[in-house]
Design a protein around this motif. Structure first.
Motif, PDB file in Angstrom:
ATOM      1  N   MET A  70      -5.594 -27.633   0.893  1.00 33.55           N
ATOM      2  CA  MET A  70      -6.769 -27.421   1.735  1.00 33.55           C
ATOM      3  C   MET A  70      -7.179 -25.953   1.735  1.00 33.55           C
ATOM      4  SD  MET A  70      -7.190 -28.958   5.523  1.00 33.55           S
ATOM      5  CE  MET A  70      -6.239 -27.655   6.317  1.00 33.55           C
ATOM      6  N   ALA A  71      -6.212 -25.075   1.915  1.00 35.23           N
ATOM      7  CA  ALA A  71      -6.497 -23.644   1.955  1.00 35.23           C
ATOM      8  C   ALA A  71      -7.104 -23.179   0.634  1.00 35.23           C
ATOM      9  CB  ALA A  71      -5.222 -22.872   2.269  1.00 35.23           C
ATOM     10  N   MET A  73      -8.925 -24.979  -1.485  1.00 39.16           N
ATOM     11  CA  MET A  73     -10.310 -25.476  -1.489  1.00 39.16           C
ATOM     12  C   MET A  73     -11.216 -24.522  -0.738  1.00 39.16           C
ATOM     13  SD  MET A  73     -11.132 -29.068  -1.887  1.00 39.16           S
ATOM     14  CE  MET A  73     -10.199 -30.432  -2.546  1.00 39.16           C
ATOM     15  N   ILE A  74     -10.760 -24.169   0.472  1.00 39.02           N
ATOM     16  CA  ILE A  74     -11.556 -23.333   1.353  1.00 39.02           C
ATOM     17  C   ILE A  74     -11.763 -21.954   0.762  1.00 39.02           C
ATOM     18  CG2 ILE A  74     -11.441 -22.100   3.542  1.00 39.02           C
ATOM     19  CD1 ILE A  74     -10.086 -24.710   4.642  1.00 39.02           C
ATOM     20  N   SER A  75     -10.738 -21.411   0.131  1.00 39.26           N
ATOM     21  CA  SER A  75     -10.818 -20.028  -0.313  1.00 39.26           C
ATOM     22  C   SER A  75     -11.394 -19.876  -1.711  1.00 39.26           C
ATOM     23  CB  SER A  75      -9.434 -19.390  -0.253  1.00 39.26           C
ATOM     24  OG  SER A  75      -8.939 -19.482   1.057  1.00 39.26           O
ATOM     25  N   GLU A  76     -11.593 -20.998  -2.388  1.00 37.69           N
ATOM     26  CA  GLU A  76     -12.167 -20.917  -3.726  1.00 37.69           C
ATOM     27  C   GLU A  76     -13.616 -20.438  -3.678  1.00 37.69           C
ATOM     28  OE1 GLU A  76     -11.843 -24.676  -5.674  1.00 37.69           O
ATOM     29  OE2 GLU A  76      -9.726 -24.302  -6.080  1.00 37.69           O
ATOM     30  N   VAL A  77     -14.281 -20.781  -2.554  1.00 41.42           N
ATOM     31  CA  VAL A  77     -15.674 -20.437  -2.404  1.00 41.42           C
ATOM     32  C   VAL A  77     -15.825 -18.956  -2.141  1.00 41.42           C
ATOM     33  CG1 VAL A  77     -17.760 -20.969  -1.163  1.00 41.42           C
ATOM     34  CG2 VAL A  77     -15.900 -22.626  -1.244  1.00 41.42           C
ATOM     35  N   GLU A  78     -16.754 -18.351  -2.815  1.00 40.72           N
ATOM     36  CA  GLU A  78     -17.002 -16.937  -2.598  1.00 40.72           C
ATOM     37  C   GLU A  78     -15.729 -16.202  -2.282  1.00 40.72           C
ATOM     38  OE1 GLU A  78     -20.602 -16.078  -0.313  1.00 40.72           O
ATOM     39  OE2 GLU A  78     -19.844 -17.616   1.030  1.00 40.72           O
ATOM     40  N   ILE A 112      -9.397  -9.305   6.230  1.00 48.52           N
ATOM     41  CA  ILE A 112      -9.385 -10.434   5.292  1.00 48.52           C
ATOM     42  C   ILE A 112      -8.591 -10.147   4.026  1.00 48.52           C
ATOM     43  CG2 ILE A 112     -11.504 -11.446   6.214  1.00 48.52           C
ATOM     44  CD1 ILE A 112     -12.945 -10.401   3.742  1.00 48.52           C
ATOM     45  N   ASP A 208     -24.491 -10.161  -0.287  1.00 47.43           N
ATOM     46  CA  ASP A 208     -25.062 -10.041   1.055  1.00 47.43           C
ATOM     47  C   ASP A 208     -24.004 -10.036   2.153  1.00 47.43           C
ATOM     48  OD1 ASP A 208     -24.359 -12.626   0.664  1.00 47.43           O
ATOM     49  OD2 ASP A 208     -26.078 -13.465   1.732  1.00 47.43           O
ATOM     50  N   ARG A 209     -22.758  -9.791   1.762  1.00 47.60           N
ATOM     51  CA  ARG A 209     -21.699  -9.748   2.778  1.00 47.60           C
ATOM     52  C   ARG A 209     -21.456  -8.305   3.228  1.00 47.60           C
ATOM     53  NH1 ARG A 209     -16.792 -13.180   0.448  1.00 47.60           N
ATOM     54  NH2 ARG A 209     -16.185 -13.255   2.634  1.00 47.60           N
ATOM     55  N   ARG A 210     -21.239  -8.196   4.527  1.00 47.02           N
ATOM     56  CA  ARG A 210     -20.998  -6.872   5.082  1.00 47.02           C
ATOM     57  C   ARG A 210     -19.514  -6.711   5.340  1.00 47.02           C
ATOM     58  NH1 ARG A 210     -25.735  -7.666   9.471  1.00 47.02           N
ATOM     59  NH2 ARG A 210     -27.505  -7.241   8.100  1.00 47.02           N
TER      60      ARG A 210
END
Lengths: 246, 246
Positions: A70-71, A73-78, A112, A208-210
DNA sequence: GGAAAATGTACATATATGTGAATTTATATG
DNA sequence: CATATAAATTCACATATATGTACATTTTCC
């Protein structure tokens, strides 16, 4: 209001992440001081959902690899671009202090990515660690990327507390410190939030991430060389950040 | 008894694992049909613990990498030896069906590694998926590794249900099937638990862990070639398992 | 091999908790 | 720029839920 049983799930997982071995119902109940019956219900729920199993008979529970799946999957994005991890690794190696990537979370700033110093006396932080956005170098490096309206909106929700002698305890104090930071070319904090802790940070906008990068450690080590550290951060970002990117 | 808020934490995470993008409070509340106020409490709890943050202003919540860090910690311990993943990958490729590694969890069997078939009609399973230990090929391959006493202890907790025409609904029926499996050299199931689903499994003891490998798919595809599939599983295990190991 | 201790499970009940309605804050529209 | 609409937050209260108690099962120790 804190949702107790939600927090308990996290605590159990953190418990397993620390101990790294199966635990019986009784062990878990005793560790947290929870009633057996409640512990039973919680473990049953996690098991039923496929997140806990019994690796060997009678040796207790352990999380299934489902957490990892699960983790992932979640962290694969961006995910953060790989060079940001190199950035904190290099910074930590060269300064001997703890280096981190930080992101906004309301009135808080979340770590992060973290590479810890190897020094005996060091800033202890982990991924997920949260600090007030207005009272830390890393947080202010985030605020610098906000528009005035966005900042005002954040200020309204902040509960200004005197964490230490130098904590900014008003909107104006924070704004002043931000202006100083722009002058200075980097953000800094000397025990504004945590006693004896000092840090230098700069904004790190990625697409666009700060985000922000921070190097932090004990005041007596960082103090004399903040400027040097800040310059190093800037140079290292310059070196590693792909030229084409924004 | 199911602990609702514990289950909700898992549901939220699964939701993010599926959608793979930030979601606002309102979106999450609507998706689950939860009241906004309750959703607010839950999200606040997860945020406060450092598991949720706001990647960009006003774009909603998303899990922090802390999940990944924690899951990695947990899974670093006694991970399955790498060859077991090769095993299920190879088996799935050669049979065209879903192949899995399975472990015990009380009266259930949990899937701890899964490689899915690519066929349109296939056995859909994920890591963490649970099935009754006595009514599945994979489960019975686990039971074969138990002593008689241990099996009896498990039997006492089983609630025998007639999932399908061939489900064993008594201890004696299960024991008979186990004896047959030994004779046969492998475990099989034809819709004992899930309609139209057939599978072949063999025990896979690794050090002191009791696991099993299973290949499963629609009855009409597996049926004609169970024996062949079972033989393939055995051969593949033989090929991949390190010779020295127990 | 048998008794004692530890662990796991079920259930009724008092109480901590989730939620509907109200309030505040943010965003869209005329 | 004012007003409308939508989203986020707060809070008091009824109710769903955690737990104390009792029972069953398993393990340990003599």
């Amino acid at each position: 209001m804190i949702v107790r049983q939600a927090a308990n799930v996290l605590e159990i997982m953190e418990f397993f992440a620390q101990t790294r071995k199966p635990a019986t119902l009784a062990e878990i109940a005793d560790h947290f001081g929870w009633p057996r019956s409640s512990t039973f219900n919680l473990l049953a729920t996690l098991s039923e959902k496929g997140y806990l199993y019994e690796p060997r008979p009678r040796a207790g529970f352990y999380p299934t690899p489902r957490w990892l799946a699960m983790a992932r999957m979640i962290s694969e994005v961006e995910p953060l671009p790989p060079w940001t991890h190199t950035l904190v690794t290099d910074l930590s190696a060269e300064t001997g202090e703890t280096a981190s990537i930080v992101a906004p979370a309301g009135v808080m700033a979340v770590f992060i990515d973290v590479v810890e110093s190897k020094a005996a006396i060091r800033y202890f932080a982990t991924i997920g660690h949260r600090v007030p956005i207005h009272a830390t170098a890393s947080g202010r490096a985030l605020l610098l990327q906000y528009s005035q309206e966005e900042r005002d909106s954040v200020y309204r929700k902040i509960e200004f507390k005197q964490y230490g002698p130098s904590t900014p305890i008003s909107i104006e104090a924070v704004e002043t410190e931000l202006r100083n930071s722009i002058q200075r070319g980097y953000c800094q904090s000397f025990g504004d939030y945590s006693r004896d802790l000092a840090g230098a940070a700069i904004p790190l906008p990625i697409s666009d991430r700060r985000l922000s990068v921070v190097v932090a450690g004990p005041e007596f080590r960082i103090g004399p060389k903040v400027e040097e550290v800040a310059a190093l951060i800037a140079r290292t970002v310059d070196r590693l950040r792909p030229k084409a990117a924004a």
